[in-house]
Design an enzyme around this catalytic site. Sequence first.
Site, PDB file in Angstrom:
ATOM      1  N   ASP A 140      -8.635 -10.694 -14.195  1.00 26.83           N
ATOM      2  CA  ASP A 140     -10.074 -10.430 -14.373  1.00 26.83           C
ATOM      3  C   ASP A 140     -10.298  -9.943 -15.796  1.00 26.83           C
ATOM      4  O   ASP A 140      -9.338  -9.549 -16.472  1.00 26.83           O
ATOM      5  CB  ASP A 140     -10.561  -9.375 -13.351  1.00 26.83           C
TER       6      ASP A 140
ATOM      7  N   ASP B 108      -9.497 -13.789 -19.994  1.00 26.66           N
ATOM      8  CA  ASP B 108     -10.821 -14.412 -19.884  1.00 26.66           C
ATOM      9  C   ASP B 108     -10.617 -15.906 -19.630  1.00 26.66           C
ATOM     10  O   ASP B 108      -9.912 -16.569 -20.411  1.00 26.66           O
ATOM     11  CB  ASP B 108     -11.583 -14.167 -21.199  1.00 26.66           C
TER      12      ASP B 108
ATOM     13  N   GLY C 149     -16.243 -16.079 -12.509  1.00 30.01           N
ATOM     14  CA  GLY C 149     -17.412 -16.765 -13.041  1.00 30.01           C
ATOM     15  C   GLY C 149     -18.670 -15.981 -12.739  1.00 30.01           C
ATOM     16  O   GLY C 149     -18.617 -14.857 -12.230  1.00 30.01           O
ATOM     17  N   VAL C 150     -19.790 -16.592 -13.064  1.00 28.27           N
ATOM     18  CA  VAL C 150     -21.097 -15.997 -12.769  1.00 28.27           C
ATOM     19  C   VAL C 150     -21.430 -16.369 -11.324  1.00 28.27           C
ATOM     20  O   VAL C 150     -21.475 -17.557 -11.001  1.00 28.27           O
ATOM     21  CB  VAL C 150     -22.158 -16.564 -13.740  1.00 28.27           C
TER      22      VAL C 150
ATOM     23  N   ASN D  44     -22.535 -22.967  -1.304  1.00 30.29           N
ATOM     24  CA  ASN D  44     -23.555 -23.749  -0.567  1.00 30.29           C
ATOM     25  C   ASN D  44     -24.674 -24.202  -1.517  1.00 30.29           C
ATOM     26  O   ASN D  44     -25.392 -25.156  -1.196  1.00 30.29           O
ATOM     27  CB  ASN D  44     -24.112 -22.914   0.588  1.00 30.29           C
TER      28      ASN D  44
ATOM     29  N   TYR E  64     -26.636 -22.656 -11.551  1.00 33.16           N
ATOM     30  CA  TYR E  64     -25.428 -22.164 -10.869  1.00 33.16           C
ATOM     31  C   TYR E  64     -24.888 -23.223  -9.907  1.00 33.16           C
ATOM     32  O   TYR E  64     -23.688 -23.533  -9.902  1.00 33.16           O
ATOM     33  CB  TYR E  64     -25.785 -20.875 -10.136  1.00 33.16           C
TER      34      TYR E  64
ATOM     35  N   LYS F 253     -21.259 -25.552  -9.660  1.00 35.55           N
ATOM     36  CA  LYS F 253     -20.351 -25.708  -8.511  1.00 35.55           C
ATOM     37  C   LYS F 253     -20.125 -27.190  -8.203  1.00 35.55           C
ATOM     38  O   LYS F 253     -19.027 -27.587  -7.810  1.00 35.55           O
ATOM     39  CB  LYS F 253     -20.907 -24.957  -7.299  1.00 35.55           C
TER      40      LYS F 253
ATOM     41  N   SER G 166     -22.730 -16.748   2.447  1.00 35.17           N
ATOM     42  CA  SER G 166     -23.115 -15.415   1.943  1.00 35.17           C
ATOM     43  C   SER G 166     -22.030 -14.429   2.332  1.00 35.17           C
ATOM     44  O   SER G 166     -21.946 -14.009   3.499  1.00 35.17           O
ATOM     45  CB  SER G 166     -24.449 -14.977   2.553  1.00 35.17           C
TER      46      SER G 166
ATOM     47  N   ARG H 223     -31.928 -15.615   6.840  1.00 41.34           N
ATOM     48  CA  ARG H 223     -31.132 -16.774   6.398  1.00 41.34           C
ATOM     49  C   ARG H 223     -29.641 -16.535   6.595  1.00 41.34           C
ATOM     50  O   ARG H 223     -28.902 -17.440   6.993  1.00 41.34           O
ATOM     51  CB  ARG H 223     -31.431 -17.074   4.920  1.00 41.34           C
TER      52      ARG H 223
HETATM   53  N1  LIG Z   1     -20.481 -13.634  -2.897  1.00 41.12           N
HETATM   54  C1  LIG Z   1     -20.963 -14.722  -2.312  1.00 41.12           C
HETATM   55  O1  LIG Z   1     -21.704 -14.675  -1.323  1.00 41.12           O
HETATM   56  C2  LIG Z   1     -20.600 -16.085  -2.874  1.00 41.12           C
HETATM   57  C3  LIG Z   1     -21.193 -17.224  -2.314  1.00 41.12           C
HETATM   58  C4  LIG Z   1     -20.846 -18.474  -2.805  1.00 41.12           C
HETATM   59  C5  LIG Z   1     -19.913 -18.585  -3.820  1.00 41.12           C
HETATM   60  N2  LIG Z   1     -19.371 -17.463  -4.357  1.00 41.12           N
HETATM   61  C6  LIG Z   1     -18.423 -17.620  -5.471  1.00 41.12           C
HETATM   62  O2  LIG Z   1     -17.272 -16.840  -5.254  1.00 41.12           O
HETATM   63  C7  LIG Z   1     -16.776 -16.352  -6.495  1.00 41.12           C
HETATM   64  C8  LIG Z   1     -16.611 -14.836  -6.432  1.00 41.12           C
HETATM   65  O3  LIG Z   1     -17.860 -14.265  -6.098  1.00 41.12           O
HETATM   66  P1  LIG Z   1     -18.059 -12.680  -6.005  1.00 41.12           P
HETATM   67  O4  LIG Z   1     -19.213 -12.453  -5.092  1.00 41.12           O
HETATM   68  O5  LIG Z   1     -16.763 -12.027  -5.739  1.00 41.12           O
HETATM   69  O6  LIG Z   1     -18.539 -12.369  -7.485  1.00 41.12           O
HETATM   70  P2  LIG Z   1     -18.255 -11.068  -8.394  1.00 41.12           P
HETATM   71  O7  LIG Z   1     -19.230 -11.103  -9.512  1.00 41.12           O
HETATM   72  O8  LIG Z   1     -18.200  -9.850  -7.535  1.00 41.12           O
HETATM   73  O9  LIG Z   1     -16.771 -11.357  -8.942  1.00 41.12           O
HETATM   74  C9  LIG Z   1     -16.533 -12.272  -9.992  1.00 41.12           C
HETATM   75  C10 LIG Z   1     -15.441 -11.685 -10.854  1.00 41.12           C
HETATM   76  O10 LIG Z   1     -15.165 -12.646 -11.877  1.00 41.12           O
HETATM   77  C11 LIG Z   1     -14.946 -11.932 -13.088  1.00 41.12           C
HETATM   78  N3  LIG Z   1     -15.259 -12.813 -14.214  1.00 41.12           N
HETATM   79  C12 LIG Z   1     -16.473 -13.304 -14.572  1.00 41.12           C
HETATM   80  N4  LIG Z   1     -16.364 -14.064 -15.670  1.00 41.12           N
HETATM   81  C13 LIG Z   1     -15.045 -14.039 -16.014  1.00 41.12           C
HETATM   82  C14 LIG Z   1     -14.322 -14.637 -17.075  1.00 41.12           C
HETATM   83  N5  LIG Z   1     -14.931 -15.370 -18.027  1.00 41.12           N
HETATM   84  N6  LIG Z   1     -12.972 -14.443 -17.114  1.00 41.12           N
HETATM   85  C15 LIG Z   1     -12.353 -13.674 -16.176  1.00 41.12           C
HETATM   86  N7  LIG Z   1     -13.008 -13.070 -15.168  1.00 41.12           N
HETATM   87  C16 LIG Z   1     -14.340 -13.254 -15.084  1.00 41.12           C
HETATM   88  C17 LIG Z   1     -15.903 -10.746 -13.038  1.00 41.12           C
HETATM   89  O11 LIG Z   1     -15.471  -9.688 -13.891  1.00 41.12           O
HETATM   90  C18 LIG Z   1     -15.850 -10.382 -11.552  1.00 41.12           C
HETATM   91  O12 LIG Z   1     -14.911  -9.378 -11.292  1.00 41.12           O
HETATM   92  C19 LIG Z   1     -17.743 -16.814  -7.576  1.00 41.12           C
HETATM   93  O13 LIG Z   1     -17.241 -17.998  -8.165  1.00 41.12           O
HETATM   94  C20 LIG Z   1     -18.992 -17.128  -6.787  1.00 41.12           C
HETATM   95  O14 LIG Z   1     -19.790 -18.116  -7.424  1.00 41.12           O
HETATM   96  C21 LIG Z   1     -19.697 -16.222  -3.924  1.00 41.12           C
END
Ligand SMILES: NC(=O)c1ccc[n+]([C@@H]2O[C@H](COP(=O)([O-])OP(=O)(O)OC[C@H]3O[C@@H](n4cnc5c(N)ncnc54)[C@H](O)[C@@H]3O)[C@@H](O)[C@H]2O)c1
Length: 267
Positions: free
Chosen positions: A32, A49, A71-72, A110, A134, A138, A163, A172
């Site tokens: 991370d 990164d 990621g974001v 999703n 976003y 994906k 979610s 939802r």
């Molecule tokens: N949480 C949900 O409900 C959900 C739903 C669908 C998809 N996702 C996907 O699951 C993944 C994780 O989601 P989450 O909820 O844990 O998000 P989160 O923001 O809690 O965790 C993402 C982590 O990635 C790290 N990160 C971001 N950019 C980075 C980079 N350039 N290099 C290294 N690390 C980086 C951040 O520091 C963070 O710790 C994401 O890809 C998200 O799109 C999540």
Amino acid sequence: MKRILITGAGGGIGRALRAGLHGRYPLLRLLDVTPQEAARAGEELLSADITGLGAMRAALEDVDCVVHLAGVPRENTWEAILPNNIVGTYNVFEAARLQRVKRVIFASSNHAVGYHRASRKIDTDVLPRPDSRYGVSKVFGEALGRMYADKYGLNVACLRIGSFREKPQDARQLSTWISPRDTVQLVRRCIDAPAYHYLIVYGVSANTRSRWINPNADFLGYQPQDNAEDFAAVLVGKTAPAGDPATEFHGGPFCAMEFTGDISKID
Ligand SMILES: NC(=O)c1ccc[n+]([C@@H]2O[C@H](COP(=O)([O-])OP(=O)(O)OC[C@H]3O[C@@H](n4cnc5c(N)ncnc54)[C@H](O)[C@@H]3O)[C@@H](O)[C@H]2O)c1
């Protein structure tokens, strides 16, 4: 699969996986950009990164399987999505190829198929229909995974996560919720399955109201334990009005963001 790398290990899903996968594999390498809790036995922490291919190539050395979460995690500006979700995801797959990693499990969403009508159940064969920048990122990741599976023989699983929450938060999520323990089980199934080429699976608990047909859950032996229906009494009614893009489409509120289109044109 013995040596597992998790990108985004310090985030919400990453921390749940870190806890749930601890002790199940000889090595968890936890990557991370943010600080993480100190490593325990069987863990390695890596501050890196994903936007740098060189750093990712080094990170993936001697790894069998990557769980790519970094990621974001929601809608954002193109300036944020492009490096983290597009370039970063490319770097993960390309580094996996260069380091002869066997398997990549990609956290899709999703929102890759968000503009399908909520009135119709959808399966994993429906066309991409992203509801946001976003969501487009994906779709890109899923397409990249498909290419790396077909061209380079990588095993690729794309999890269209619904979610992820401790508990569902609104009406939802009675359909889309995935609990932390079901998330851990699903990722374990993807790591442990003896073989696959490319698969898409919805990341969702055993919700009575799920609108997603999920044949690869059966293929993987994923048997979710939780059901959002247990929370229905307090959540029913917590929803946008009928006719709002947030209720008409699978992607919910992401479909309503910045919406200036014509709902009647979206079949
Ligand atoms: N949480 C949900 O409900 C959900 C739903 C669908 C998809 N996702 C996907 O699951 C993944 C994780 O989601 P989450 O909820 O844990 O998000 P989160 O923001 O809690 O965790 C993402 C982590 O990635 C790290 N990160 C971001 N950019 C980075 C980079 N350039 N290099 C290294 N690390 C980086 C951040 O520091 C963070 O710790 C994401 O890809 C998200 O799109 C999540």
